[in-house]
Enzyme design. Structure first.
Site, PDB file in Angstrom:
ATOM      1  N   THR A 195       0.757  -1.188  -0.032  1.00 37.69           N
ATOM      2  CA  THR A 195       0.065   0.119  -0.045  1.00 37.69           C
ATOM      3  C   THR A 195       0.784   1.359   0.093  1.00 37.69           C
ATOM      4  OG1 THR A 195      -1.864  -1.025   1.140  1.00 37.69           O
ATOM      5  CG2 THR A 195      -1.647   1.092   1.607  1.00 37.69           C
ATOM      6  N   ARG A 223     -14.292  -7.087  -1.149  1.00 37.48           N
ATOM      7  CA  ARG A 223     -13.564  -6.693   0.125  1.00 37.48           C
ATOM      8  C   ARG A 223     -12.821  -5.333   0.114  1.00 37.48           C
ATOM      9  NH1 ARG A 223      -8.060  -5.153   2.069  1.00 37.48           N
ATOM     10  NH2 ARG A 223      -8.009  -5.408   4.456  1.00 37.48           N
ATOM     11  N   VAL A 224     -13.355  -4.493   1.285  1.00 36.88           N
ATOM     12  CA  VAL A 224     -12.449  -3.129   1.345  1.00 36.88           C
ATOM     13  C   VAL A 224     -11.741  -2.876   2.570  1.00 36.88           C
ATOM     14  CG1 VAL A 224     -13.059  -0.744   1.244  1.00 36.88           C
ATOM     15  CG2 VAL A 224     -14.276  -2.095  -0.067  1.00 36.88           C
ATOM     16  N   GLY A 225     -10.519  -2.571   2.702  1.00 37.56           N
ATOM     17  CA  GLY A 225      -9.796  -2.259   3.822  1.00 37.56           C
ATOM     18  C   GLY A 225      -9.606  -0.943   4.129  1.00 37.56           C
ATOM     19  N   ASP A 226      -8.854  -0.490   5.085  1.00 38.46           N
ATOM     20  CA  ASP A 226      -8.981   0.848   5.528  1.00 38.46           C
ATOM     21  C   ASP A 226      -8.407   1.769   4.793  1.00 38.46           C
ATOM     22  OD1 ASP A 226      -6.076  -0.428   5.824  1.00 38.46           O
ATOM     23  OD2 ASP A 226      -5.621   1.495   6.690  1.00 38.46           O
ATOM     24  N   GLY A 246      -1.430  -1.876   6.747  1.00 35.01           N
ATOM     25  CA  GLY A 246      -1.575  -3.076   7.308  1.00 35.01           C
ATOM     26  C   GLY A 246      -2.573  -3.659   7.475  1.00 35.01           C
ATOM     27  N   GLY A 248      -6.190  -3.893   7.322  1.00 36.08           N
ATOM     28  CA  GLY A 248      -7.294  -3.058   7.243  1.00 36.08           C
ATOM     29  C   GLY A 248      -8.424  -3.251   8.279  1.00 36.08           C
TER      30      GLY A 248
END
Length: 328
Positions: A195, A223-226, A246, A248
């Site tokens: 990232t 899926r979606v992280g931070d 990291g 998320g």
């Protein structure tokens, strides 16, 4: 360095005068100086946390970050706004193919790229984000368009791609590039990883931050992280700016980026203590990752609980440009 020549291929830019022209070379961002002051400036960039040794690859990524810090710091000295320096930095990294963002985004379980990005500027706390986008070459510019040209903050999925189709340059979605085969990463010599994020303080005193990612390669589609979540992976006001990398789900649950800002505002913590304590709490709760941060005085802090963290920084308080793989 000739072995980094592939990193210099930039095909996207931004023309400030037109709301529909978020599409020329990244260097265009560094042309417009608007600040005139003797206050501090600073720029910190990360290329993601690492969980194992990749000495040769990490050295190449650090070299790319070093080059971006040279240009970014010179632009900040001239009075280029922090938002433009962040846009230049992250579009360049998205275009490089060396990081897990933009062109280098790693495909999900279905073999397709789903990209996320967010950007925020501190003087008015405006923000923009996109998630699960597949069409655009530079998601960070999609996020910036949302922030600057709409009344909204967050656009997702197919609808985001359709809305931004004629506003941000689109990726090449031919079959040869949509599904990343092993030989594709070998062709660019270094497999994409990490990232990306950056935080900048300009001499007007404004802080901006941004983060962009392709997510982890084994993720379930959707899926979606931070990274696109304001307050989790990105946050900025004119006291502090943060970008994270990291696991998320933990950064979202514990609102890590905003938590750092809150520790400074409500507990009176200094920048180092706020970032260190936030990551210590993350560790206690089972999460892994790292953050970069800077404050209005131009101080910089990095905190992590992973094997490594690729980053670099420069600023008026620092005599040299520093880059690291975070394994010290």
């Amino acid at each position: 360095m000739n072995h980094l020549s592939f990193l210099a291929i930039f095909s996207l830019s931004y023309l400030v005068s037109s709301p529909l022209s978020y599409a020329q070379t990244p260097e265009i961002f560094l042309e417009k100086a608007v600040c005139s002051s003797e206050t501090s400036h600073a720029l910190i960039i990360h290329g993601g946390v690492t969980y194992r040794n990749r000495p040769e690859h990490d050295t190449l990524r650090q070299a790319h970050i070093h080059d971006l810090l040279i240009k970014g710091q010179e632009a900040l000295r001239r009075g280029v706004p922090s938002l433009d320096v962040i846009s230049y930095t992250l579009t360049s990294m998205e275009n490089s193919g060396a990081f897990n963002a933009g062109t280098g985004s790693i495909p999900n379980q279905a073999g397709e790229r789903e990209m996320d990005a967010s950007i925020m500027t501190g003087h008015n706390q405006k923000a923009g984000a996109v998630a699960s986008v597949r069409q655009m070459k530079n998601p960070i510019l999609g996020a910036r368009y949302v922030m600057e040209q709409t009344k909204n903050v967050f656009f997702v999925g197919t609808a985001a791609d359709q809305f931004l189709e004629d506003k941000v340059i689109q990726a090449d979605l031919s079959e040869s590039t949509r599904h990343y085969a092993q030989q594709d990463t070998e062709d660019i010599k270094i497999p994409p990883h990490g990232t990306i994020g950056a935080v900048a303080l300009d001499i007007c005193g404004n802080i901006s931050a941004g983060t962009s990612t392709g997510g982890f390669g084994s993720k379930i589609p959707g899926r979606v992280g931070d990274s696109p979540v304001i307050g989790a992976g990105t946050y900025a006001n004119n006291q502090v700016g943060i970008s994270a990398s990291g696991h998320g789900e933990y950064f979202i649950r514990y609102a890590i980026a905003h938590d750092i800002s809150a520790r400074i505002k409500y507990l009176g913590d200094n920048l180092k203590k706020a970032t260190t304590d936030a990551i210590e709490e993350l560790t206690h709760n089972g999460g892994t990752g790292g953050v970069i941060a800077l404050n209005k005085a131009g101080d910089i802090s990095i905190a992590q609980n992973t094997h490594g963290f690729i980053y670099g920084y420069a600023g008026s308080k620092y005599p040299d440009i520093i880059t690291s793989d975070g394994t010290e």
